[in-house]
Design a protein around this motif. Structure first.
Motif, short mmCIF file in Angstrom:
data_model
loop_
_atom_site.label_atom_id
_atom_site.label_comp_id
_atom_site.label_asym_id
_atom_site.label_seq_id
_atom_site.Cartn_x
_atom_site.Cartn_y
_atom_site.Cartn_z
N ILE A 146 24.05 5.32 -13.70
CA ILE A 146 22.74 5.44 -13.05
C ILE A 146 22.56 4.31 -12.04
O ILE A 146 23.31 3.33 -12.03
CB ILE A 146 21.59 5.41 -14.07
N ALA A 147 21.54 4.47 -11.19
CA ALA A 147 21.24 3.45 -10.19
C ALA A 147 19.73 3.40 -9.96
O ALA A 147 19.00 4.30 -10.39
CB ALA A 147 21.96 3.75 -8.88
N ARG A 148 19.28 2.34 -9.30
CA ARG A 148 17.85 2.25 -8.95
C ARG A 148 17.48 3.48 -8.14
O ARG A 148 18.28 4.03 -7.37
CB ARG A 148 17.57 0.97 -8.18
N LYS A 149 16.23 3.93 -8.29
CA LYS A 149 15.85 5.23 -7.74
C LYS A 149 15.82 5.27 -6.21
O LYS A 149 15.86 6.36 -5.62
CB LYS A 149 14.50 5.67 -8.30
N ASP A 150 15.75 4.09 -5.56
CA ASP A 150 15.69 4.09 -4.10
C ASP A 150 17.03 3.77 -3.45
O ASP A 150 17.10 3.51 -2.24
CB ASP A 150 14.63 3.09 -3.61
N ILE A 151 18.11 3.81 -4.22
CA ILE A 151 19.42 3.57 -3.62
C ILE A 151 19.75 4.71 -2.65
O ILE A 151 19.47 5.89 -2.95
CB ILE A 151 20.51 3.42 -4.70
N PRO A 152 20.27 4.42 -1.47
CA PRO A 152 20.48 5.47 -0.46
C PRO A 152 21.75 6.29 -0.69
O PRO A 152 22.68 6.30 0.13
CB PRO A 152 20.57 4.66 0.85
N ALA A 153 21.79 6.99 -1.80
CA ALA A 153 22.91 7.88 -2.12
C ALA A 153 22.38 8.95 -3.06
O ALA A 153 21.50 8.69 -3.88
CB ALA A 153 24.05 7.11 -2.78
N ASN A 154 22.93 10.18 -2.95
CA ASN A 154 22.43 11.29 -3.75
C ASN A 154 23.49 11.97 -4.60
O ASN A 154 23.17 12.90 -5.35
CB ASN A 154 21.77 12.33 -2.83
N ASN A 155 24.74 11.54 -4.50
CA ASN A 155 25.79 12.04 -5.36
C ASN A 155 26.85 10.95 -5.50
O ASN A 155 26.77 9.90 -4.84
CB ASN A 155 26.40 13.35 -4.83
N LEU A 156 27.81 11.18 -6.36
CA LEU A 156 28.78 10.13 -6.66
C LEU A 156 29.58 9.70 -5.44
O LEU A 156 29.80 8.51 -5.22
CB LEU A 156 29.73 10.60 -7.77
N GLN A 157 30.01 10.66 -4.62
CA GLN A 157 30.81 10.29 -3.45
C GLN A 157 29.99 9.48 -2.46
O GLN A 157 30.51 8.53 -1.84
CB GLN A 157 31.38 11.56 -2.79
N GLU A 158 28.72 9.81 -2.31
CA GLU A 158 27.85 9.00 -1.44
C GLU A 158 27.64 7.61 -2.02
O GLU A 158 27.58 6.61 -1.28
CB GLU A 158 26.50 9.70 -1.24
N LEU A 159 27.54 7.52 -3.34
CA LEU A 159 27.37 6.22 -3.98
C LEU A 159 28.61 5.36 -3.77
O LEU A 159 28.50 4.17 -3.45
CB LEU A 159 27.12 6.40 -5.48
N ILE A 160 29.79 5.96 -3.95
CA ILE A 160 31.03 5.21 -3.74
C ILE A 160 31.12 4.72 -2.31
O ILE A 160 31.51 3.56 -2.05
CB ILE A 160 32.25 6.08 -4.12
N ALA A 161 30.77 5.58 -1.35
CA ALA A 161 30.79 5.18 0.06
C ALA A 161 29.82 4.03 0.32
O ALA A 161 30.14 3.08 1.05
CB ALA A 161 30.45 6.38 0.95
N TYR A 162 28.64 4.11 -0.29
CA TYR A 162 27.64 3.04 -0.14
C TYR A 162 28.16 1.73 -0.72
O TYR A 162 28.00 0.67 -0.12
CB TYR A 162 26.34 3.45 -0.82
#
Length: 325
Positions: free
Chosen positions: A128-144
Motif C-alpha cells: 500500500i501507499a499514501r493515498k495521494d501518491i501519483p500512481a494508480n497501479n503497480l507499474q506506475e508505482l515502480i516507475a514513480y
C-alpha cells in the motif's frame, strides 16, 4: 506387609508430587499475552481479538501487553525469561523464524527457550501507499519509485519484521534500493503513512483491508498467488509482473520453557475455543486470514513449522547479507 507399606509410602509420595505438579487451580489470576509489536499493529489486532474468548475459556482475563522493538526480539526475550507458570504467554509471527539468521547475538533460542502452544493463523500481505501518491497501479508505482529513488520512503516494523522482509523482496524484485524508515511496529508506521510522512508500506491484511476499503490508502497488490476474497479487485503482485512474489505471514503462540504440560493444554484448549468462535472466524475471513488446520494448532504442529521456516529463511537472509547487530 513391609513391602506393602513401602509401596504405600512410594505411592503417596508420587501422588503428592503429581498433585503438586498439577496446577489444578490454574488460572487463579489474569494471564498476560505479550505482543512484541506496538499497539494497533496487525499482530496486536489478532491478539486483542483472541483475548476475550480465550479469557472466557480460561475463566480469567487475558491481558495484552505490548513489548515492542528490535523486530520482536525484545518481547521474545522477556517471555523466554519469564516464570514458567502459565501467566505469561506469547504471540509472534514468522519473525520468530528469521531472528536466528538476522541476529549474531540473540538473547534467546526459538527452538529451545520456549514451549509451543500452537499455530494461530496465516495472514496475506498487501503493498500500500499514501493515498495521494501519483500512481494508480503497480507499474506506475515502480516507475514513480525509479524516477524518485532518493526521495521515496518505505516504512516497516524494523529489521526482521515481516513488513521488512516483504519490503526487501519488493526492492529486490524491482531493483531499486528504496530508503527504509523503521518503526517499532506497523501500527505507528501506518499512522505516518496516513499522515503522508512516508510513502509505501507492506503490511498484513488484518490491518490494511479496512484502510483500503475506506479509501484511506492506495493498494498496489496482494502478496498471495491468488486474489483475495476480501479484495477481489486487487491484483496479485505475481500477475502484475513480479513472478513468484509471495509472502504469507504465519503466527504462533508460545510459553516460557518449563511451563507445565497441563497448563499448556489448558491454554491450547482456550486457543482452539477462540479460533472456533463464530464472530472471530467471520472477522478473520473478512480480513482474508486463514485459520490453521487442527493438526497445526498443536505444539508439534507449531514446532515442526518453525523448524521448516528457520531452514527456509536462514539462507535467504544470509545471502542478502543483512544483519540486525
Amino acid at each position: 506387609m513391609k513391602r506393602f507399606a513401602q509401596i504405600l509410602v512410594l505411592t503417596a509420595a508420587v501422588a503428592a508430587g503429581w498433585a503438586q505438579a498439577q496446577p489444578s487451580k490454574y488460572p487463579e489470576k489474569s494471564i498476560t499475552l505479550v505482543v512484541p509489536f506496538a499497539a494497533g499493529g496487525p499482530t496486536d489486532v489478532v491478539a486483542r481479538m483472541m483475548a476475550i474468548p480465550m479469557g472466557a475459556s480460561l475463566g480469567q482475563p487475558v491481558v495484552v501487553e505490548n513489548v515492542n522493538g528490535a523486530g520482536g526480539t525484545i518481547g521474545a526475550t522477556k517471555v523466554a525469561r519469564a516464570a514458567p507458570n502459565g501467566y505469561t504467554i506469547f504471540l509472534h509471527h514468522m519473525g520468530m523464524s528469521t531472528a536466528p539468521a538476522l541476529y549474531n547475538k540473540l538473547n534467546f533460542d526459538p527452538l529451545t527457550d520456549f514451549e509451543y502452544i500452537g499455530q494461530v493463523l496465516d495472514v496475506p500481505m498487501t503493498l500500500i501507499a499514501r493515498k495521494d501518491i501519483p500512481a494508480n497501479n503497480l507499474q506506475e508505482l515502480i516507475a514513480y519509485i525509479k524516477a524518485n529513488e532518493s526521495k521515496v520512503s518505505m516504512a516497516d516494523a524494523g529489521l526482521g519484521a515481516v513488513s521488512n522482509l516483504c519490503g526487501l523482496m519488493f526492492k529486490s524484485a524491482i531493483g531499486v534500493n528504496i530508503n527504509t524508515i523503521p518503526y517499532k511496529g506497523t501500527g505507528p508506521a501506518m499512522n505516518d503513512l496516513l499522515g503522508g510522512q512516508v510513502d509505501i508500506l507492506c503490511d498484513q491484511t488484518t490491518q490494511t483491508v479496512p484502510m483500503i476499503k475506506d479509501g484511506r490508502v492506495k493498494v498496489f497488490g496482494v502478496t498471495t498467488l491468488k486474489r483475495l476474497a476480501a479484495l477481489p479487485n486487487v491484483p496479485t503482485m505475481d500477475e502484475q509482473g513480479l513472478k513468484g512474489f509471495e509472502v504469507k505471514v504465519w503466527h504462533g503462540m508460545y510459553a516460557p520453557k518449563g511451563t507445565p504440560a497441563p497448563v499448556l493444554q489448558k491454554i491450547n484448549t482456550a486457543l482452539r475455543f477462540a479460533m472456533a468462535d463464530a464472530t472471530i472466524k467471520q472477522r478473520l475471513t473478512d480480513l482474508s486470514s486463514d485459520i490453521p488446520s487442527a493438526d497445526k494448532m498443536t505444539a508439534d504442529g507449531l514446532k515442526d513449522h518453525l523448524k521448516l521456516e528457520i531452514n527456509k529463511w536462514g539462507p535467504v537472509i544470509r545471502k542478502a547479507g543483512v544483519s540486525a547487530d
